[in-house]
Write a protein that holds these residues in place. Structure first.
Motif, mmCIF file in Angstrom:
data_model
loop_
_atom_site.group_PDB
_atom_site.id
_atom_site.type_symbol
_atom_site.label_atom_id
_atom_site.label_comp_id
_atom_site.label_asym_id
_atom_site.label_seq_id
_atom_site.Cartn_x
_atom_site.Cartn_y
_atom_site.Cartn_z
ATOM 1 N N LYS A 49 0.849 -1.180 0.000
ATOM 2 C CA LYS A 49 0.000 0.000 0.000
ATOM 3 C C LYS A 49 0.888 1.234 0.000
ATOM 4 O O LYS A 49 1.874 1.307 0.706
ATOM 5 C CB LYS A 49 -0.921 0.029 1.217
ATOM 6 N N GLY A 50 0.515 2.204 -0.796
ATOM 7 C CA GLY A 50 1.286 3.430 -0.853
ATOM 8 C C GLY A 50 2.042 3.545 -2.162
ATOM 9 O O GLY A 50 2.093 2.621 -2.976
ATOM 10 N N LEU A 51 2.622 4.722 -2.354
ATOM 11 C CA LEU A 51 3.363 5.021 -3.569
ATOM 12 C C LEU A 51 4.842 5.169 -3.228
ATOM 13 O O LEU A 51 5.219 6.092 -2.515
ATOM 14 C CB LEU A 51 2.835 6.313 -4.191
ATOM 15 N N PRO A 52 5.706 4.269 -3.705
ATOM 16 C CA PRO A 52 7.126 4.377 -3.379
ATOM 17 C C PRO A 52 7.759 5.581 -4.081
ATOM 18 O O PRO A 52 7.338 5.974 -5.167
ATOM 19 C CB PRO A 52 7.706 3.060 -3.901
ATOM 20 N N TYR A 53 8.760 6.172 -3.437
ATOM 21 C CA TYR A 53 9.469 7.281 -4.059
ATOM 22 C C TYR A 53 10.955 7.170 -3.747
ATOM 23 O O TYR A 53 11.364 6.591 -2.744
ATOM 24 C CB TYR A 53 8.924 8.634 -3.574
ATOM 25 N N ASN A 54 11.758 7.737 -4.638
ATOM 26 C CA ASN A 54 13.204 7.805 -4.432
ATOM 27 C C ASN A 54 13.635 9.181 -3.939
ATOM 28 O O ASN A 54 14.616 9.314 -3.216
ATOM 29 C CB ASN A 54 13.951 7.488 -5.738
ATOM 30 N N GLU A 55 12.894 10.202 -4.353
ATOM 31 C CA GLU A 55 13.226 11.574 -3.954
ATOM 32 C C GLU A 55 11.946 12.359 -3.753
ATOM 33 O O GLU A 55 11.036 12.317 -4.583
ATOM 34 C CB GLU A 55 14.076 12.254 -5.027
ATOM 35 N N LEU A 56 11.888 13.100 -2.653
ATOM 36 C CA LEU A 56 10.771 13.994 -2.370
ATOM 37 C C LEU A 56 11.359 15.250 -1.740
ATOM 38 O O LEU A 56 11.989 15.181 -0.677
ATOM 39 C CB LEU A 56 9.766 13.334 -1.416
ATOM 40 N N SER A 57 11.200 16.398 -2.369
ATOM 41 C CA SER A 57 11.831 17.615 -1.860
ATOM 42 C C SER A 57 10.976 18.829 -2.182
ATOM 43 O O SER A 57 10.139 18.804 -3.091
ATOM 44 C CB SER A 57 13.235 17.789 -2.455
ATOM 45 N N ALA A 58 11.206 19.909 -1.415
ATOM 46 C CA ALA A 58 10.486 21.159 -1.647
ATOM 47 C C ALA A 58 11.134 22.272 -0.838
ATOM 48 O O ALA A 58 11.734 22.025 0.215
ATOM 49 C CB ALA A 58 9.018 21.028 -1.268
ATOM 50 N N THR A 59 10.999 23.492 -1.335
ATOM 51 C CA THR A 59 11.394 24.697 -0.597
ATOM 52 C C THR A 59 10.148 25.551 -0.421
ATOM 53 O O THR A 59 9.445 25.840 -1.398
ATOM 54 C CB THR A 59 12.469 25.488 -1.354
ATOM 55 N N PHE A 60 9.870 25.978 0.818
ATOM 56 C CA PHE A 60 8.696 26.791 1.111
ATOM 57 C C PHE A 60 9.139 28.148 1.646
ATOM 58 O O PHE A 60 9.931 28.226 2.592
ATOM 59 C CB PHE A 60 7.799 26.108 2.149
ATOM 60 N N ASP A 61 8.613 29.208 1.036
ATOM 61 C CA ASP A 61 8.815 30.566 1.537
ATOM 62 C C ASP A 61 7.583 30.952 2.336
ATOM 63 O O ASP A 61 6.453 30.922 1.821
ATOM 64 C CB ASP A 61 9.029 31.542 0.383
ATOM 65 N N LEU A 62 7.797 31.324 3.608
ATOM 66 C CA LEU A 62 6.700 31.612 4.525
ATOM 67 C C LEU A 62 6.536 33.112 4.730
ATOM 68 O O LEU A 62 7.520 33.827 4.952
ATOM 69 C CB LEU A 62 6.956 30.955 5.887
#
Length: 507
Positions: free
Chosen positions: A375-388
């Protein structure tokens, strides 16, 4: 007198000359308050002796632990003397009446006697406080005095003869003066819960602190000087279920600022190095927090509640770094500012409402059934930049890459309102017969034609774009035609998905 409330006379007896009798009155008082501060209900006696121009008596307020014995001259300017006896009496109401309220989330009781003198309607000229026992409760921790407590009030200044308070094995000594200006000294070892007085809406704390702090200036804008050291303490932000454990570091207090470098702790299964800066502003304390988090777990850092722990958003190792600013007050999320960078690898996404809905629109939701545990979606890379800014997190580089599909997203999340507004592009990597058959059977594809989704010279690339709007937990996901996607956003998608320009024919 500044008193308000309702008096019921139970009995009244008069004797002496007609027109000027001595009166003995038994009465009950309801909703008693002093200059707007609620005191409660009570009962007592009053004696008015016109021959001596004097009013004396006794009034008890059991729910507050007060017994009041006034001696008032009935002719102007009405000088008086009074004694207040406390039997586990409420210090909070009493200190609010005299103009020295306890901080938020702090309560107190005491036993002893207070003698006051002055004129009705004016600030007392002098007061002496002799208490045999005092107890303050701060965030569930009890601070009790060791030995008698003596306070003197004269000419608008309260003098605290050095007194020791013990709690949870620690002892701190407090002494100095409070008036138009303060000059207090706090020294010793105390529970970390003491620091939550600075920002009770934000912080919870456990463990012990070494305190050597002086407080000077006005009550409205105090100046702090000294140091606070911590070893193996823990701090918890009320907006997050995970505590910051094994906290080690030193805080330096200078005037109206708090500074610390080199904090180390454990959080979310990883280690964190951080610096903390605080400044007392007009609307409360403002904080700046710089951090670097390594070897943490995605499922713990982004935990929400017990249900979320059992069914996490995603799993996998996580790195994070950032600079966050926040101001004190009840609306904490609306003051968030700064920037945060997140990087995760080799995990499984279990809950991603926007992505699941997007895949469901083209019959590819079965991709979420593929994972390490089925169950679930496998990933090799997950990234993000958030400006608050003002509680709104904006991003232009959400990246998801895995063995099944790649995805990219841009947009913003309104944290106080818990809403999302963004655009999403999905690129399945393997156009197997099952994928093509599923896509071809999707109602939306039957309307627009599968040919509009296959791009590139070899027609081997499929990219589908969506608009995501609404509540974070259940947003509305709608497909957007390639022609409707802004050129700038299409460029971002192309860069993240690593596709050639002719594979993305957005205008």
């Amino acid at each position: 007198s500044g008193l308000t409330g309702t008096v019921t006379i139970i009995s009244a007896k008069g004797d002496g000359p007609i027109g000027h009798p001595r009166l003995d009155i038994t009465l009950e008082v309801a909703d008693l308050a002093n200059r707007g501060v609620k005191v409660g209900d009570g009962q007592g006696t009053l004696t008015w002796d016109p021959s001596q121009d004097r009013l004396t008596g006794q009034l008890s307020v059991p729910e507050r632990g007060y017994t009041f014995q006034p001696n008032i001259t009935t002719k102007a300017p009405h000088p008086f003397e009074a004694a207040l006896t406390l039997n586990q009496g409420d210090l909070g109401s009493l200190l609010r009446i005299v103009g020295y309220p306890l901080p938020a989330h702090v309560s107190g009781v005491a036993s002893g006697r207070i003698d006051v003198a002055g004129r009705l309607g004016e600030v007392p000229e002098r007061a002496t406080v002799d208490l045999a026992a005092v107890q303050f409760d701060i965030q569930g921790h009890s601070f009790q005095t060791e030995g008698p407590t003596r306070l003197n009030f004269q000419e608008g200044k309260l003098t605290v003869v050095p007194v020791s308070l013990s709690a949870d094995g620690g002892v701190i000594t407090v002494g100095g003066t409070i008036g138009g200006d303060m000059d207090l000294k706090i020294l010793g070892t105390a529970p970390a819960a003491l620091v939550t007085v600075l920002s009770p809406e934000v912080l919870e704390a456990k463990g012990m602190l070494e305190v050597d702090v002086g407080i000077q200036g006005s009550q409205k804008l105090p100046r702090y000087r000294g140091t606070v050291r911590t070893q193996d303490s823990s701090v918890k932000l009320r907006v997050h279920p995970e505590s910051i454990e094994d906290l080690q570091g030193e805080v330096r207090l200078t005037e109206t600022a708090v500074e610390s470098n080199g904090f180390k702790a454990r959080w979310g299964g990883g280690t964190i190095d951080a610096t903390l800066h605080g400044k007392l502003e007009e609307r409360g304390w403002g904080w700046q927090f710089q951090f670097n988090l390594e070897d943490a777990r995605f499922e713990r850092v982004f935990a929400r509640d017990e249900e979320g722990e059992k069914n996490p958003v995603a799993t996998g190792p996580l790195l994070a770094r950032g600079n966050i600013t926040v101001s004190g007050g009840a609306d904490l999320l609306a003051t968030l500012g700064g920037q945060v960078r997140l990087e995760a690898a080799n995990g499984v996404i279990h809950r991603a409402f926007s992505l699941e809905k997007a895949l469901r629109l083209i019959n590819l939701s079965f991709l979420f059934d593929r994972g390490a545990q089925g169950k679930g979606l496998p990933y090799n890379e997950l990234s993000a930049t958030f400006d608050l800014e003002n509680g709104i997190a904006k991003t232009e580089d959400v990246t998801l890459r895995g063995p099944v599909l790649w995805a990219a997203a841009v947009g913003q999340i309104d944290l106080p309102q818990r809403t999302i507004d963004g655009q999403l592009a999905v690129h399945p990597l393997q156009l197997t017969d099952r994928v093509l058959r599923a896509v071809g059977d999707a109602p939306i594809i039957k309307q627009v034609g599968i040919g509009t989704l296959l791009f590139g010279r070899d027609r081997a690339v499929m990219v589908v774009s969506y608009r995501v709007q609404g509540p974070i937990a259940d947003p509305e996901v709608t497909r957007v035609s390639p022609e409707a996607v802004d050129r700038g956003i299409s460029g971002i998608f192309g860069r993240i998905l690593q596709l050639p320009a002719d594979a993305l024919r957005w205008r």
